[in-house]
Design a protein around this motif. Structure first.
Motif, mmCIF file in Angstrom:
data_model
loop_
_atom_site.group_PDB
_atom_site.id
_atom_site.type_symbol
_atom_site.label_atom_id
_atom_site.label_comp_id
_atom_site.label_asym_id
_atom_site.label_seq_id
_atom_site.Cartn_x
_atom_site.Cartn_y
_atom_site.Cartn_z
ATOM 1 N N SER A 66 -5.845 -1.929 -7.684
ATOM 2 C CA SER A 66 -5.560 -2.721 -8.886
ATOM 3 C C SER A 66 -4.144 -3.282 -8.858
ATOM 4 O O SER A 66 -3.921 -4.443 -9.220
ATOM 5 C CB SER A 66 -5.740 -1.864 -10.138
ATOM 6 N N SER A 84 0.822 -1.207 0.000
ATOM 7 C CA SER A 84 0.000 0.000 0.000
ATOM 8 C C SER A 84 0.856 1.256 0.000
ATOM 9 O O SER A 84 0.404 2.314 -0.424
ATOM 10 C CB SER A 84 -0.951 -0.004 1.195
ATOM 11 N N TYR A 142 2.305 2.260 -4.027
ATOM 12 C CA TYR A 142 1.476 2.741 -5.131
ATOM 13 C C TYR A 142 0.586 3.881 -4.671
ATOM 14 O O TYR A 142 0.106 3.883 -3.538
ATOM 15 C CB TYR A 142 0.610 1.594 -5.670
ATOM 16 N N PRO A 143 0.307 4.853 -5.549
ATOM 17 C CA PRO A 143 -0.639 5.923 -5.198
ATOM 18 C C PRO A 143 -2.048 5.354 -5.074
ATOM 19 O O PRO A 143 -2.370 4.311 -5.649
ATOM 20 C CB PRO A 143 -0.535 6.909 -6.364
ATOM 21 N N SER A 144 -2.896 6.043 -4.323
ATOM 22 C CA SER A 144 -4.230 5.505 -4.040
ATOM 23 C C SER A 144 -5.091 5.359 -5.292
ATOM 24 O O SER A 144 -6.021 4.562 -5.307
ATOM 25 C CB SER A 144 -4.946 6.370 -2.999
ATOM 26 N N SER A 145 -4.783 6.079 -6.357
ATOM 27 C CA SER A 145 -5.595 5.975 -7.572
ATOM 28 C C SER A 145 -5.480 4.606 -8.238
ATOM 29 O O SER A 145 -6.406 4.168 -8.913
ATOM 30 C CB SER A 145 -5.205 7.076 -8.562
ATOM 31 N N CYS A 146 -4.360 3.924 -8.048
ATOM 32 C CA CYS A 146 -4.201 2.601 -8.671
ATOM 33 C C CYS A 146 -3.798 1.531 -7.662
ATOM 34 O O CYS A 146 -3.445 0.420 -8.039
ATOM 35 C CB CYS A 146 -3.172 2.668 -9.800
ATOM 36 N N ARG A 147 -3.882 1.848 -6.383
ATOM 37 C CA ARG A 147 -3.404 0.940 -5.336
ATOM 38 C C ARG A 147 -4.123 -0.398 -5.343
ATOM 39 O O ARG A 147 -3.498 -1.460 -5.331
ATOM 40 C CB ARG A 147 -3.541 1.609 -3.974
ATOM 41 N N ALA A 174 -1.837 10.577 -2.419
ATOM 42 C CA ALA A 174 -3.271 10.276 -2.345
ATOM 43 C C ALA A 174 -3.935 10.357 -3.701
ATOM 44 O O ALA A 174 -3.468 10.838 -4.641
ATOM 45 C CB ALA A 174 -3.954 11.237 -1.379
#
Length: 105
Positions: free
Chosen positions: A44, A34, A37-42, A105
């Motif tokens: 996936s 977690s 990766y940034p939360s937009s693609c975390r 984020a």
């Protein structure tokens, strides 16, 4: 008998080592992945990584069967544990350090 007594005795410490290291491998993965990766693609990215590992791991039973036929059960488990732990150490050396890094984020 299917398994000689000496081979059964060697399974006790090898099985303990396998169980100990298998449990320790998966514990920090959620927190570490977690942070990578940034939360937009975390979701996936983490889902892809987990399922890629499951897909590769699906070949393990067949490989263990071939190894048992060639080297016996105790040696096969020892080889499996050694290869798995070597992959774990090598993979950890390739991971970036995330301490102090701002989470995107």
């Amino acid at each position: 008998r299917l398994f000689p007594a000496a081979q059964n005795f060697s399974l006790l410490p090898l099985g303990f080592l396998l169980g100990l290291t298998s449990a320790a491998r998966f514990s920090p993965m959620g927190a570490l992945l977690s942070e990578l990766y940034p939360s937009s693609c975390r979701a996936s990215a983490v889902g892809f990584i987990y399922n890629l590992g499951r897909g590769i791991g699906a070949f393990a039973p067949a490989l263990i069967g071939v190894a048992v036929a060639a080297w016996g059960l105790g040696a096969s488990i020892a080889i499996y544990v050694a290869i798995g732990n070597a992959m774990l150490v090598f993979g950890c050396m390739l991971l970036p350090e995330t301490r102090g890094r701002e989470l995107i984020a």
